[in-house]
Design a protein around this motif. Structure first.
Motif, PDB file in Angstrom:
ATOM      1  N   ARG A  14     106.876 100.572  45.064  1.00 46.33           N
ATOM      2  CA  ARG A  14     106.564 100.904  43.639  1.00 46.33           C
ATOM      3  C   ARG A  14     105.192 101.402  43.575  1.00 46.33           C
ATOM      4  O   ARG A  14     104.976 102.049  42.314  1.00 46.33           O
ATOM      5  N   THR A  15     104.259 101.112  44.351  1.00 47.10           N
ATOM      6  CA  THR A  15     102.828 101.223  44.209  1.00 47.10           C
ATOM      7  C   THR A  15     102.013 101.720  45.408  1.00 47.10           C
ATOM      8  O   THR A  15     102.624 102.005  46.481  1.00 47.10           O
ATOM      9  N   ILE A  16     100.812 102.352  44.990  1.00 42.91           N
ATOM     10  CA  ILE A  16      99.837 102.773  46.004  1.00 42.91           C
ATOM     11  C   ILE A  16      98.456 102.342  45.912  1.00 42.91           C
ATOM     12  O   ILE A  16      98.022 102.230  44.575  1.00 42.91           O
ATOM     13  N   VAL A  17      97.772 102.096  46.694  1.00 46.63           N
ATOM     14  CA  VAL A  17      96.526 101.685  46.567  1.00 46.63           C
ATOM     15  C   VAL A  17      95.408 102.946  46.757  1.00 46.63           C
ATOM     16  O   VAL A  17      95.467 103.743  47.558  1.00 46.63           O
ATOM     17  N   VAL A  18      94.577 102.785  45.745  1.00 51.20           N
ATOM     18  CA  VAL A  18      93.766 103.885  45.654  1.00 51.20           C
ATOM     19  C   VAL A  18      92.280 103.229  45.671  1.00 51.20           C
ATOM     20  O   VAL A  18      92.039 101.945  45.300  1.00 51.20           O
ATOM     21  N   TYR A  19      91.166 103.682  46.288  1.00 50.39           N
ATOM     22  CA  TYR A  19      89.797 102.931  46.141  1.00 50.39           C
ATOM     23  C   TYR A  19      88.973 103.546  45.223  1.00 50.39           C
ATOM     24  O   TYR A  19      88.926 104.909  45.124  1.00 50.39           O
ATOM     25  N   GLN A  20      88.086 102.740  44.709  1.00 53.17           N
ATOM     26  CA  GLN A  20      86.845 103.391  43.878  1.00 53.17           C
ATOM     27  C   GLN A  20      85.683 102.527  44.017  1.00 53.17           C
ATOM     28  O   GLN A  20      85.896 101.312  44.458  1.00 53.17           O
ATOM     29  N   ALA A  21      84.445 102.916  43.974  1.00 52.63           N
ATOM     30  CA  ALA A  21      83.276 102.164  44.099  1.00 52.63           C
ATOM     31  C   ALA A  21      82.680 102.088  42.788  1.00 52.63           C
ATOM     32  O   ALA A  21      82.275 103.334  42.333  1.00 52.63           O
ATOM     33  N   TYR A  22      81.967 101.106  42.443  1.00 51.76           N
ATOM     34  CA  TYR A  22      81.349 101.002  41.057  1.00 51.76           C
ATOM     35  C   TYR A  22      80.258 100.050  41.049  1.00 51.76           C
ATOM     36  O   TYR A  22      79.941  99.332  42.131  1.00 51.76           O
ATOM     37  N   SER A  23      79.645 100.123  39.868  1.00 52.06           N
ATOM     38  CA  SER A  23      78.459  99.112  39.900  1.00 52.06           C
ATOM     39  C   SER A  23      79.100  97.702  39.652  1.00 52.06           C
ATOM     40  O   SER A  23      80.053  97.609  39.246  1.00 52.06           O
ATOM     41  N   PRO A  24      78.149  96.636  39.882  1.00 58.41           N
ATOM     42  CA  PRO A  24      78.767  95.147  39.673  1.00 58.41           C
ATOM     43  C   PRO A  24      79.289  95.184  38.375  1.00 58.41           C
ATOM     44  O   PRO A  24      80.192  94.320  37.962  1.00 58.41           O
ATOM     45  N   ALA A  25      78.617  95.605  37.299  1.00 58.42           N
ATOM     46  CA  ALA A  25      79.104  95.489  36.044  1.00 58.42           C
ATOM     47  C   ALA A  25      80.578  95.905  35.749  1.00 58.42           C
ATOM     48  O   ALA A  25      81.248  95.021  35.017  1.00 58.42           O
ATOM     49  N   ILE A  26      80.689  97.137  36.173  1.00 54.57           N
ATOM     50  CA  ILE A  26      82.275  97.502  35.885  1.00 54.57           C
ATOM     51  C   ILE A  26      83.104  97.101  36.694  1.00 54.57           C
ATOM     52  O   ILE A  26      84.191  96.504  36.209  1.00 54.57           O
ATOM     53  N   ALA A  27      82.860  96.787  38.105  1.00 52.09           N
ATOM     54  CA  ALA A  27      83.729  95.854  38.777  1.00 52.09           C
ATOM     55  C   ALA A  27      83.858  94.641  38.329  1.00 52.09           C
ATOM     56  O   ALA A  27      85.103  94.181  38.280  1.00 52.09           O
TER      57      ALA A  27
END
Length: 188
Positions: A14-27
């Motif tokens: 059903r799903t797929i994993v994608v990766y993203q890198a963010y600032s601590p505030a967003i994460a």
């Protein structure tokens, strides 16, 4: 295009994993809410990447300013395939690209040490017209990968690549329906 352009990813039925890198505030906000919320921006494109090692190259193993937190974002395969169906290669006609809901680019895949490989990894830019669908409907789970990213980077830095490889997320060829990615050169 050739077999240099498969999509490799961690996925299930059903799903797929994608990766993203963010600032601590967003994460931190996303992890608390279990979905993207302010200060995540709904007004600018967000780039999602199914290749863990490509994101490690892009974020310098979570050391680049504004990209110090790595999230594994599990999204629906339906959403992923919709994005690819609506995507346009960034090398296309500039006028058509400006109107595209989704931008797609192929960049050299990366090794554990960041060296370019002879096959490519897909990056998908979800634009303003679909970003709410991505954030509110496609996302099923968000996991903080930052501690694991740092552990892998430390092992690589200590010359222990074999141990580091054991910690990498599993990625295999994604069976994309032909029509969903034909215009992007995706092998299925």
């Amino acid at each position: 295009m050739t077999s240099q352009y498969p999509i490799r990813a961690d996925f299930d039925d059903r799903t797929i994993v994608v990766y993203q890198a963010y600032s601590p505030a967003i994460a931190d906000a996303a992890l608390r809410a279990g979905r993207f919320t302010a200060p995540f921006s709904y007004t600018r494109m967000t780039w999602i990447k199914p290749s863990f090692l490509w994101l490690m190259h892009r974020s310098n193993w979570a050391r680049k300013p504004g990209q110090t937190r790595v999230l594994a974002v599990r999204i629906t395969r339906d959403g992923w395939e919709e994005a690819l169906t609506r995507g346009r290669l960034t090398t296309g006609d500039p006028a058509a690209l400006a109107e595209a809901a989704v931008h797609v680019q192929w960049d050299p895949e990366r090794s554990l040490r960041g060296a370019p490989l002879n096959h490519y990894s897909i990056q998908v830019g979800v634009g303003r017209g679909l970003i709410r669908d991505y954030a509110d409907e496609w996302v099923t789970d968000i996991t903080d990968m930052t501690a694991k990213v740092r552990r892998i980077a430390d092992l690589v830095g200590a010359g222990r690549a074999a141990q580091a490889k054991q910690l990498l997320p599993p990625e295999r060829a994604y069976p994309l329906p032909a029509a969903a990615g034909r215009h992007l050169g995706v092998d299925s």
